[in-house]
Design a protein around this motif. Structure first.
Motif, short mmCIF file in Angstrom:
data_model
loop_
_atom_site.label_atom_id
_atom_site.label_comp_id
_atom_site.label_asym_id
_atom_site.label_seq_id
_atom_site.Cartn_x
_atom_site.Cartn_y
_atom_site.Cartn_z
N LEU A 22 -6.63 3.32 2.35
CA LEU A 22 -5.44 2.95 2.00
C LEU A 22 -4.20 3.42 3.17
O LEU A 22 -3.37 2.64 3.46
N TYR A 53 0.94 -1.18 0.07
CA TYR A 53 0.10 -0.07 0.12
C TYR A 53 0.80 1.19 -0.14
O TYR A 53 1.76 1.21 0.69
N TYR A 97 -4.01 -4.04 -5.01
CA TYR A 97 -2.64 -3.75 -4.52
C TYR A 97 -1.90 -5.04 -4.04
O TYR A 97 -0.80 -5.29 -4.46
#
Length: 542
Positions: free
Chosen positions: A349, A11, A310
């Motif tokens: 995130l 991330y 991700y």
């Protein structure tokens, strides 16, 4: 080693997207937006692939999305795609970094928005063109200072061109201007001369009026098509109602720059501000060739797919299992549902970046409840589960919610918790000793300090119609007590003078189960005791 057997934290740590982070794009709606933009560029490139363009070959695109939801990320992702770079040259400008804003600073920023790689590519193409001209023209050979001695020594024009590109040879600027004037417009010649000199961005000093700027943009687009076979894309991020900016954009739109696309990226609030401030610009935005509206795309499903993308991107060995994905999704769902502050991509995130770091330091195999709990405590101190009487820690809240996702398990846990809460209320002297229920359809029975006989029944169903039926039946058979309290997840106000129906949200039910766990494990503290009695009063037990 990071969770899920990753060798790095997947991330981003930056509050704003970088070109490296933007390589990854998740979310169904974002992927659909990407496909629409690529389609626009491909269509435009197909129209001008033969090398000729008119004012009909201009496209206007708008991307509208909420703050922190991925609009800049999407723009940068598109900019870096091979299928885009093969057909376009892109200038990206973040308008928030330009101050003061006027036509000169905006044009300078647009020139600065092109990459150094593009400028080098353009310079090589122009020098190659000039070298070709030098093979046929003595005037063009003067550009490279190519003379008799070069000829007899066997040095080729290509060798001199290589020296020019490596900045080991200064061109003959007078000869360069003379050659360029023959095949190009005056504005194109100025730009090409700056390209050869390695001073492409200096063209900002050559314009004095808005008309000059528009002409330069048109010339640049024409040159990109001629030398690179690509269309030109101008991305203006954080477009707003600033007067100079809107008037500048209006002029670009009105000019219909051939072989070019203007992509405007802004928020719904900015769009509304433009509507109020400049009706003519708003009208043009409404008529954009492509309108990508991502407002309201902060759904759980969209954010979850971005989060998973991700991991998929960095999971080189493809070890991320379906079970691990379900487990992480359940944790994300709790965060999304309980904290409105995290219902956007940027905030979620950020949580996962710090939680991944926390789990990695502890060598945890997955992002666990402890990682999320400690992240929220450290990164967002003071943040609590809203409405929690027992002040349930985030980690316990996530764990209980996940373990009670099945409605029958939830109902069983709440019934057990109610019995334990009645027992605790008796231990602290708030109610008399609980009585046996003897299969009469209630879950707890006791007398209050005034001798009133009270029964408590728990009714929890996914189908609220079924709950209404069960509640109605219990009310009809409540004659054996003075007061009946029904705890339910159904939103109803049915009842009578001798009964009370209390609607519980999920937070209240988790409060009960959290209390019950502490009570059974003999972990009740003084603060817990006070909170437990508040909880009991909130559901009419005492």
């Amino acid at each position: 080693m990071y969770p899920y057997r990753l060798d790095r934290n997947p991330y981003p740590s930056s509050p704003t997207p970088t070109l490296i982070d933007a390589q990854i794009l998740g979310g169904t709606r974002h992927k659909e937006a990407k496909a629409a933009v690529i389609s626009c560029f491909s269509d435009l490139h197909g129209k001008v692939a033969a090398g000729k363009a008119t004012d009909k070959d201009f496209r206007l695109l708008t991307i509208i999305q909420d703050v922190g939801s991925g609009k800049t990320h999407l723009a940068l992702h598109i900019k870096g795609l091979k299928e885009v770079t093969d057909k376009t040259v892109v200038s990206y400008v973040d308008l928030t970094q330009i101050s003061p804003r006027n036509m000169h600073s905006l044009y300078s920023a647009m020139l600065g928005g092109f990459t150094d790689e593009y400028i080098s590519q353009m310079r090589r193409a122009v020098v190659k063109y000039l070298a070709g001209q030098a093979e046929r023209s003595s005037a063009a050979r003067k550009i490279f200072n190519y003379g008799f001695m070069d000829s007899i020594s066997g040095r080729r024009i290509e060798d001199k061109a290589a020296l020019l590109l490596s900045n080991e040879l200064a061109p003959n600027y007078s000869a360069l201007s003379e050659v360029l004037r023959k095949d190009f417009t005056p504005i194109e010649a100025v730009i090409l001369k700056l390209v050869v000199e390695g001073k492409f961005r200096a063209d900002a000093a050559n314009v004095s009026t808005l008309e000059d700027i528009i002409a330069s943009l048109a010339a640049l687009s024409s040159l990109n098509l001629r030398f690179l076979g690509k269309v030109t894309v101008f991305q203006l991020d954080e477009f707003d109602a600033d007067r100079d900016t809107t008037e500048f954009v209006k002029a670009v739109i009105n000019a219909h720059v051939p072989a070019a696309a203007l992509m405007l990226i802004f928020t719904p609030s900015s769009y509304d501000d433009i509507r109020k401030a400049n009706a003519s610009v708003f009208d043009r935005l409404e008529k954009a060739n492509y309108k990508v509206d991502l407002a309201g795309s902060n759904t759980y499903e969209e954010i979850l797919d971005i989060i998973m993308e991700y991991i998929r991107f960095h999971d080189a060995s493809k070890c991320f299992t379906a079970e691990e994905e379900r487990d992480l999704a359940a944790k994300v769902k709790v965060i999304y549902d309980e904290f409105s502050d995290f219902r956007n991509v940027r905030s979620m995130l950020n949580i996962l970046y710090h939680a991944t770091e926390n789990a990695g330091k502890r060598e945890a195999a997955a992002i666990d409840e402890q990682a999320i709990d400690e992240t929220i405590k450290n990164v967002y101190p003071g943040l609590r589960i809203r409405g929690s009487v027992m002040d349930v820690p985030i980690s316990d809240f996530i764990k209980i919610r996940r373990n009670t996702s099945d409605i029958t398990v939830l109902e069983s846990g709440v019934k057990d918790a109610v019995r334990n809460l009645v027992n605790y209320a008796h231990e602290v002297g708030a109610v008399a000793r609980p009585q046996k229920t003897d299969g009469n359809g209630v879950d707890a029975m006791f007398s209050d300090p005034y001798g009133t006989k009270v029964a408590v029944a728990v009714v929890i169903n996914r189908d609220h119609a079924k709950s209404f039926e069960q509640i109605s039946n219990k009310l009809k058979t409540a004659g054996f007590v003075d007061k009946l309290v029904i705890l339910t997840n159904a939103n109803t106000t049915v009842g009578n003078n001798g009964s009370a129906v209390v609607t519980m949200d999920r937070c209240k039910m988790i409060d009960l189960i959290y209390f019950s766990n502490k009570y059974k494990n003999n972990e009740m503290m003084e603060d817990d005791s006070q909170r437990a009695m508040m909880l009991a009063r909130s559901i009419r037990i005492c």
